[in-house]
Enzyme design. Structure first.
Site, PDB file in Angstrom:
ATOM      1  N   GLU A  73      -6.137  -7.275  -1.187  1.00  0.00           N
ATOM      2  CA  GLU A  73      -6.479  -7.193   0.243  1.00  0.00           C
ATOM      3  C   GLU A  73      -7.781  -6.422   0.394  1.00  0.00           C
ATOM      4  OE1 GLU A  73      -3.410  -5.754   3.092  1.00  0.00           O
ATOM      5  OE2 GLU A  73      -5.061  -4.625   4.005  1.00  0.00           O
ATOM      6  N   GLU A  99       0.829  -1.208   0.000  1.00  0.00           N
ATOM      7  CA  GLU A  99       0.000   0.000   0.000  1.00  0.00           C
ATOM      8  C   GLU A  99       0.859   1.252   0.000  1.00  0.00           C
ATOM      9  OE1 GLU A  99      -2.921  -0.100   3.144  1.00  0.00           O
ATOM     10  OE2 GLU A  99      -4.109  -1.619   2.089  1.00  0.00           O
TER      11      GLU A  99
END
Ligand code: IDC
Length: 464
Positions: A382, A290
């Site tokens: 995710e 991320e």
């Protein structure tokens, strides 16, 4: 039939085999080891098309350490030719081929492996060579660890090597598929949750297609012990493979959000795991979890430095690239997917990550995913059923809306997390991983029940 004695440690040593071989490992050697040292083990795999092919060769040294090596083999067909190669210098005379090590991969300790490859051409047929030598010694060992090829109807058995086609994830038949599975929690904290019983439950009770292996880089992760974390990831790749599941190797960068902070670590890690797993068909690489607080251009620059490191070893594996603002396609920092569409990563066979947490990210994010999915290959590597903190209550309505959207668009996903963390996103109740029961709903949280129900519905993998 003549009875051949099981090789003893003395036999092995007398035969010049690796001193590092343990008694346990000797069981993996062919019985003939009692007479001849295996010297080396080779796996040779190809991707072939009319007239051409790519070969990947993993060489494992089972003899004494060498400093500089030559691998020898013969093509079975007179029309097979070596073309451009990598990680070795190739020569061909008639059907005989040699591959000589380069300065950086010439040293091979006992038990060490290296992967080389080349592009070739063929005319009649393209069978694999059947015997190899390393510095003149025949390679009769088997590469260990060996994962038996998945049989039957497992996701990997049916779909084989995946590739990106258009905006879709496609199987070996070139047909779009969706993979549904679970993400581990941080391996540094929840290693106890990934054992034979829990992975069996994931494969057979949850009927998952995919295990995401979440290896944090900071927070006590990879940076504290690169060798141990690399090993742990490789072991889980094998565990997933043994159960016919795909393995998504997640280089779980989070804080700091700039992937460039970990560029050298990423190169080292992905060089190692891609060489180790080059011959497997169940591996997908996620090169940064991320990114946040950085531009798309920075992420793209990072990707264009890490992807070649993987491709040198494992040219056909899919790579997933994180997107801006915690893999929200830029949305959580006021952007959108246009920045990626207009300035894509310069590499083929890649997908872009999108993450969401259902209680925090709703209609506006869903709309952007639907818009982006028409133009970019997306992979939800995710997501959570709860808020972006990983905790709080399950938002069943939003989670269901998301999962319906992903199913309709055939976007693959991994849910955070297959763990017993004391937080709403975890699938197991706290304490579950101290026990030995993982199947069924008795051990599950509300999130776990919802996700198991969705993941275990039958897959529809086209095979024609
Ligand atoms: C969370 C974990 C939590 C941990 C925290 C910090 O659930 O136990 O303390 O990370 O490491 C992400 C990240 C993922 C987060 C998750 C939930 O990829 O690492 O896990 N999340 O906050 N992005 C959005 C949410």
């Amino acid at each position: 039939m003549q009875k051949i004695p099981r090789p003893t440690r003395r036999h092995l040593l007398a035969a010049g085999a690796a001193a590092a071989l343990t008694i346990g490992a000797s069981a993996l050697l062919p019985v003939a080891t009692a007479m001849a040292a295996p010297g080396c083990a080779v796996t040779y795999t190809t991707n072939s098309w009319p007239g051409g092919f790519t070969a990947n060769i993993t060489v494992k040294n089972l003899g004494d350490a060498v400093n500089g090596w030559t691998l020898g083999f013969s093509f079975p067909d007179a029309g097979q030719r070596v073309g451009q190669g990598w990680s070795a210098t190739y020569q061909q005379s008639g059907q005989a081929v040699t591959a000589q090590s380069l300065s950086w991969n010439g040293a091979l300790a006992t038990g060490a492996s290296t992967t080389i490859g080349f592009n070739g051409t063929w005319t009649g047929s393209n069978p694999a060579p059947t015997s190899f030598t390393l510095n003149g010694t025949a390679c009769t060992g088997s590469t260990t660890p060996t994962t038996p090829p998945p049989t039957g109807q497992t996701p990997v058995a049916v779909n084989g090597q995946l590739r990106v086609c258009g905006v879709n994830l496609c199987n070996q038949y070139g047909r779009p598929i969706q993979l549904r599975g679970m993400s581990t929690h941080g391996l540094q904290w929840f290693a106890r949750c990934y054992n034979d019983a829990s992975l069996d439950a994931l494969a057979t009770d949850w009927r998952a297609d995919l295990l995401r292996i979440s290896m944090y880089v900071q927070e006590g992760g990879y940076e504290t012990n690169p060798a141990a974390f690399t090993d742990r990831v490789n072991t889980l790749v094998d565990e997933a493979g043994e159960r016919g599941m795909y393995a998504l190797i997640d280089f779980h960068t989070l804080t700091p959000g700039d992937p460039m902070y970990n560029l050298e670590r990423a190169k080292t890690f992905f060089a190692a795991v891609s060489a180790r797993n080059a011959n497997r068909n169940n591996v997908i690489y996620e090169i940064t979890n991320e990114p946040n607080g950085v531009s798309w251009q920075t992420i793209k620059n990072y990707a264009e430095q890490v992807i070649p490191v993987i491709r040198v070893n494992d040219p056909d594996a899919i790579v997933v690239v994180g997107t801006r603002a915690w893999s929200s396609l830029g949305v959580s920092e006021g952007g959108n997917s246009t920045e990626v569409v207009d300035n894509p990563v310069n590499a083929g066979n890649i997908m872009y990550a999108f993450h969401f947490y259902a209680a925090s990210h709703k209609d506006s994010y869903r709309a952007e995913v639907e818009r982006a999915a028409a133009r970019l290959p997306l992979f939800v590597t995710e997501f959570g059923t709860v808020t972006y903190t990983g905790g709080g209550a399950v938002d069943a309505a939003s989670s269901t809306a998301w999962l319906n959207l992903l199913d309709r668009l055939k976007i693959s996903y991994a849910n955070w997390t297959y763990s017993d963390a004391d937080e709403g996103s975890a699938a197991f109740r706290p304490g579950t991983c101290a026990g030995s029961t993982y199947a069924g709903t008795g051990v599950l949280t509300e999130s776990g029940v919802l996700m198991r129900e969705r993941i275990r519905t039958p897959d529809t993998f086209p095979t024609g």
